[in-house]
Design an enzyme around this catalytic site. Sequence first.
Site, mmCIF file in Angstrom:
data_model
loop_
_atom_site.group_PDB
_atom_site.id
_atom_site.type_symbol
_atom_site.label_atom_id
_atom_site.label_comp_id
_atom_site.label_asym_id
_atom_site.label_seq_id
_atom_site.Cartn_x
_atom_site.Cartn_y
_atom_site.Cartn_z
ATOM 1 N N GLU A 74 0.862 -1.194 0.000
ATOM 2 C CA GLU A 74 0.000 0.000 0.000
ATOM 3 C C GLU A 74 0.887 1.228 0.000
ATOM 4 O OE1 GLU A 74 -2.425 -0.157 3.615
ATOM 5 O OE2 GLU A 74 -2.394 -2.318 3.382
ATOM 6 N N LYS B 250 2.342 4.586 1.619
ATOM 7 C CA LYS B 250 2.506 5.082 2.989
ATOM 8 C C LYS B 250 2.105 6.552 2.989
ATOM 9 C CE LYS B 250 5.590 4.983 6.945
ATOM 10 N NZ LYS B 250 5.348 6.338 7.409
ATOM 11 N N ASP C 146 1.423 10.188 4.206
ATOM 12 C CA ASP C 146 2.154 10.975 5.194
ATOM 13 C C ASP C 146 1.212 11.886 5.972
ATOM 14 O OD1 ASP C 146 4.264 11.786 6.644
ATOM 15 O OD2 ASP C 146 5.217 12.975 5.072
ATOM 16 N N TYR D 56 -7.056 1.752 6.827
ATOM 17 C CA TYR D 56 -6.249 0.596 6.461
ATOM 18 C C TYR D 56 -6.343 -0.594 7.413
ATOM 19 C CZ TYR D 56 -2.792 3.455 9.046
ATOM 20 O OH TYR D 56 -2.154 4.240 9.951
ATOM 21 N N LYS E 85 10.726 2.956 2.741
ATOM 22 C CA LYS E 85 10.685 4.414 2.570
ATOM 23 C C LYS E 85 11.276 4.866 1.230
ATOM 24 C CE LYS E 85 10.050 6.994 5.825
ATOM 25 N NZ LYS E 85 10.146 7.190 7.263
ATOM 26 N N CYS F 244 25.301 38.600 19.492
ATOM 27 C CA CYS F 244 23.986 38.011 19.235
ATOM 28 C C CYS F 244 23.129 38.981 18.414
ATOM 29 C CB CYS F 244 23.301 37.707 20.564
ATOM 30 S SG CYS F 244 21.612 37.144 20.372
ATOM 31 N N CYS G 124 20.139 40.238 21.029
ATOM 32 C CA CYS G 124 20.356 41.059 22.225
ATOM 33 C C CYS G 124 21.704 41.782 22.202
ATOM 34 C CB CYS G 124 20.258 40.197 23.477
ATOM 35 S SG CYS G 124 21.644 39.068 23.648
ATOM 36 N N CYS H 142 25.036 32.316 22.477
ATOM 37 C CA CYS H 142 24.874 33.630 23.086
ATOM 38 C C CYS H 142 24.872 33.368 24.584
ATOM 39 C CB CYS H 142 23.541 34.233 22.644
ATOM 40 S SG CYS H 142 23.025 35.601 23.673
ATOM 41 N N CYS I 238 18.748 36.932 27.160
ATOM 42 C CA CYS I 238 18.497 37.229 25.740
ATOM 43 C C CYS I 238 17.038 36.909 25.391
ATOM 44 C CB CYS I 238 19.438 36.383 24.880
ATOM 45 S SG CYS I 238 19.060 36.475 23.128
HETATM 46 S S1 IVH Z 1 -0.073 0.199 8.906
HETATM 47 C C1 IVH Z 1 1.532 -1.256 13.338
HETATM 48 N N1 IVH Z 1 -0.541 1.304 6.591
HETATM 49 O O1 IVH Z 1 2.835 5.011 8.987
HETATM 50 C C2 IVH Z 1 1.269 -0.012 12.596
HETATM 51 N N2 IVH Z 1 0.462 2.629 8.292
HETATM 52 O O2 IVH Z 1 5.416 4.321 10.229
HETATM 53 C C3 IVH Z 1 0.886 -0.342 11.202
HETATM 54 N N3 IVH Z 1 0.897 4.934 7.631
HETATM 55 O O3 IVH Z 1 1.744 4.988 12.328
HETATM 56 C C4 IVH Z 1 0.470 0.813 10.438
HETATM 57 N N4 IVH Z 1 0.117 4.767 5.580
HETATM 58 O O4 IVH Z 1 0.564 6.565 10.666
HETATM 59 C C5 IVH Z 1 -0.056 1.485 7.828
HETATM 60 N N5 IVH Z 1 -1.017 2.157 4.486
HETATM 61 C C6 IVH Z 1 -0.549 2.327 5.725
HETATM 62 C C7 IVH Z 1 -0.031 3.554 6.163
HETATM 63 C C8 IVH Z 1 0.471 3.674 7.459
HETATM 64 C C9 IVH Z 1 0.660 5.564 6.472
HETATM 65 C C10 IVH Z 1 1.558 5.528 8.805
HETATM 66 C C11 IVH Z 1 0.823 5.293 10.125
HETATM 67 C C12 IVH Z 1 1.807 4.578 10.993
HETATM 68 C C13 IVH Z 1 3.115 4.952 10.358
HETATM 69 C C14 IVH Z 1 4.167 3.913 10.671
#
Ligand code: IVH
Length: 663
Positions: free
Chosen positions: A114, A116, A118, A224, A312, A404, A407, A422, A427
């Site tokens: 899936e 990830k 943010d 999810y 990542k 600084c 100050c 500083c 300050c």
């Molecule tokens: S599963 C046990 N699925 O990423 C936790 N997390 O680095 C499993 N996140 O805290 C989380 N997309 O906030 C999962 N498709 C996804 C996600 C996801 C974003 C975030 C989530 C989690 C963090 C972990």
Amino acid sequence: MPTKTVEAELEDLREKLHHHEYLYHVLDRPEISDAEYDRMMRRLKELETAHPDLVTPDSPTQRVGGKAREGFVKVRHSSPMLSLDNALNEDEMRAFDQRVRELLKGEPHEYVAELKLDGLSMAVHYEHGKMLRAITRGDGQVGEDVTENARTIRSLPLRVKSKLPEFEVRGEALLTLQAFERLNARQLQHELKPFANPRNAAAGSLRALEPALTASRQLEYSAYFLLVDGKFHYDSHWESLEELSRMGFKVNAHRKRCAGLEDVLEFYKNWESKRDSLNYEIDGVVVKVDSIPQQSRLGWTAKAPRWAIAFKFPAHQEQTVIENIGVQVGRTGTLTPVAHLKAVNIAGVTVTRATLHNEDEIARLGVEIGDTVLVERSGDVIPKVVRVVKQGRDRRAFKMPAHCPVCGGKIVREEGEAASRCINTNCPARLKESVLHFAARGVMDIDGMGDVLVDQLVTRGMVKSVADIYDLTLDRLLELDRMGEKSVEKVLHNIDASRKQPLPRVLNGLGIPFVGERTAQILADTFGSLDTIAQADEEKLQEAEEVGPKVSESIRQFFHERRNRELVERLRKAGLTFEHEIKKKKAAGPLTGKVFVLTGTLPNLAREEAKARIEAAGGKVTGSVSKKTDYVVAGSDPGSKLDKASSLGVPVIDEPELLALLQ
Ligand code: IVH
């Protein structure tokens, strides 16, 4: 109109409005015009106003019905919301796959890949088809009840059709890039500080004290996980995503069932190249073992599941020119050089500042004003300069100021230290940062005491030390710009409530160098009161776990200074918490008094798990090998700690030997 018919019309309107909200916000496929939607909504409001007794909490009119609140109630999660381990490159991803295959003893398995997202994770509970409560992740064990705010998220259904009488959904709350840009434009218009990135903006919006404010920010929610009683309900993760989608939740469409690692890598590469085409931020791919029985067999470490990993993406980077280099003064007086950049859009976010850390870093990068540089932005962290791409024609070297910029005080760089400071303890820049730190979330939690307010308090001399916060009055605060009666009352209420914050937070709030959240907790747990800590000598302080000479010296020096002792007395008079229940010493275990160092990758135990098990048995795990080390536990690719162990004659053991000791 007879009540029966009114009820029928109300229900019909609600059902229709829910359906069209779903089509619009979840599926992105509206079937009626906005005008038609508004017409139905107006009619519903009209009927509800005439029959207030027939208003139900799951009515579409009630999304922004909630009242503003003074703070958020803490709620324990049904089961911990843990995090994910990261794989930062293909090798680490391969190692994860290898481990899964070994632990499943070669049994065939599938992955679900899936995106990830943010944002920030949030759990939402439903009972008899109605949204009951929404809780932020918090520290993973306990989160904050943000139900009223979550109700304003239009892609989160207020009612669902499900055979399950009670269930919980976990997912990510986020802002799209458009919503983020819109929000920041509004912030600037109102002379408020813009948010650094969509994630911070989403976090701030979810915790806003006025649900109407959250509503205006237009958060989204993508599910999810589906849980019943804190546990997964289906046999396959993929099936649970399909079910969530059928129930009316927004589930990110970009997901794939993968037969093996090669499929995962293909999914990853595809999205790495396409991530900029999305209208929200992603920072990688989450890979989960599909079968829930297999997930159970793989289990969890102390921090994360062994059946999932966050693969990542590398950070986003763009080139731009350094127009100037300024300095920022932090709460301990440290001067941080900051590059002022020609504005550059890095993956949807306009960046104008990047940190250069200190003079050594500037020398390492060989960077000067006028140079074209590569700037990196990743997730929550402040953008940083990675390297010089091209030297500017009229480049100019940065020189750390002798005085600084705030100050005019003297700037000193101690021998052996990278930072210049500083040294004027009065300050205003230092003071402002100290007050912001003291009031911050997770420290004294004084909501409403942000940048704009603190800036005024310090500039006008109303706050000269954090103790002055407790002398602020309604009248004095009303003198300030942009402070109405309502917001002043709220801040005063939050200041008052902060007196009850436990000792570890007070200690952290004092801003003693090297004493952050964790060390403050350890100190409070070991010594039980602020006075004991303030009076302890260095040797005694080092009896606390993880407190070495650097930390103990810093604590001693802090309490040695008269102004700090006066500050402590004033905080005592203000009624802050100075006492703390000492944590009982853990019962002695088979490893009591033994010191371990871990090195390399163990075949089965993750590092965190090995550490947790050693500590649970009474042992201690430290980072470097010394004469005090009793055992070095070595896995594959052990590194230099092994050489150090053999030169000092420290016994080296492997995982089976460690497990035997733990028995
Ligand atoms: S599963 C046990 N699925 O990423 C936790 N997390 O680095 C499993 N996140 O805290 C989380 N997309 O906030 C999962 N498709 C996804 C996600 C996801 C974003 C975030 C989530 C989690 C963090 C972990």
